[in-house]
Design a protein around this motif. Structure first.
Motif, short mmCIF file in Angstrom:
data_model
loop_
_atom_site.label_atom_id
_atom_site.label_comp_id
_atom_site.label_asym_id
_atom_site.label_seq_id
_atom_site.Cartn_x
_atom_site.Cartn_y
_atom_site.Cartn_z
N ASP A 102 0.79 -1.23 0.00
CA ASP A 102 0.00 0.00 0.00
C ASP A 102 0.82 1.28 0.00
O ASP A 102 0.27 2.35 0.17
CB ASP A 102 -0.93 0.00 1.22
CG ASP A 102 -1.99 -1.08 1.13
OD1 ASP A 102 -2.34 -1.48 0.00
OD2 ASP A 102 -2.45 -1.54 2.19
N GLU A 103 2.12 1.16 -0.16
CA GLU A 103 2.95 2.36 -0.20
C GLU A 103 2.62 3.20 -1.41
O GLU A 103 2.20 2.69 -2.45
CB GLU A 103 4.44 1.98 -0.26
CG GLU A 103 4.97 1.34 0.99
CD GLU A 103 6.44 1.03 0.82
OE1 GLU A 103 7.20 1.93 0.42
OE2 GLU A 103 6.81 -0.13 1.06
N ARG A 149 6.31 6.39 -6.17
CA ARG A 149 7.28 7.48 -6.18
C ARG A 149 7.47 7.96 -7.62
O ARG A 149 7.43 7.18 -8.56
CB ARG A 149 8.61 7.00 -5.59
CG ARG A 149 8.47 6.64 -4.11
CD ARG A 149 9.81 6.31 -3.46
NE ARG A 149 10.58 5.30 -4.15
CZ ARG A 149 10.54 4.00 -3.87
NH1 ARG A 149 9.75 3.55 -2.93
NH2 ARG A 149 11.28 3.14 -4.53
#
Length: 92
Positions: free
Chosen positions: A80-81, A84
């Motif tokens: 769930d990050e 980037r």
């Protein structure tokens, strides 16, 4: 790039009929079929921002017709990050 990496190019033409869902469909395909791998996508000023937004879940920087050297690196972590995003600006 594809030749140097020894991979086949897959072309995904965009038509007026497919434009609205193109970025979401491509982002879904990248996540499902290429998880954990490196994928290079080449597009135009009118297609790249939508794909970056679809991959990251955040608005992407706008591109002008003269922005030819920009490269966006999107890293999709497992779990769930948040994704980037790195924008590299090429010169002439």
């Amino acid at each position: 790039l594809a030749e140097a990496a020894g991979v086949e190019v897959t072309v995904r033409p965009i038509t007026p009929a497919t434009a609205a869902g193109h970025a979401e469909a491509l982002a879904r395909e990248i996540r499902e079929r290429h998880a954990g791998r490196t994928v290079a996508v080449v597009g135009h000023a009118n297609t790249v921002p939508a794909l970056v937004a679809a991959l990251t879940g955040r608005p992407a920087p706008a591109l002008g017709e003269s922005d030819y050297g920009d490269v966006f690196v999107v890293v999709l972590p497992a779990g769930d990050e948040a994704a980037r995003l790195l924008r590299l600006r090429g010169g002439d």
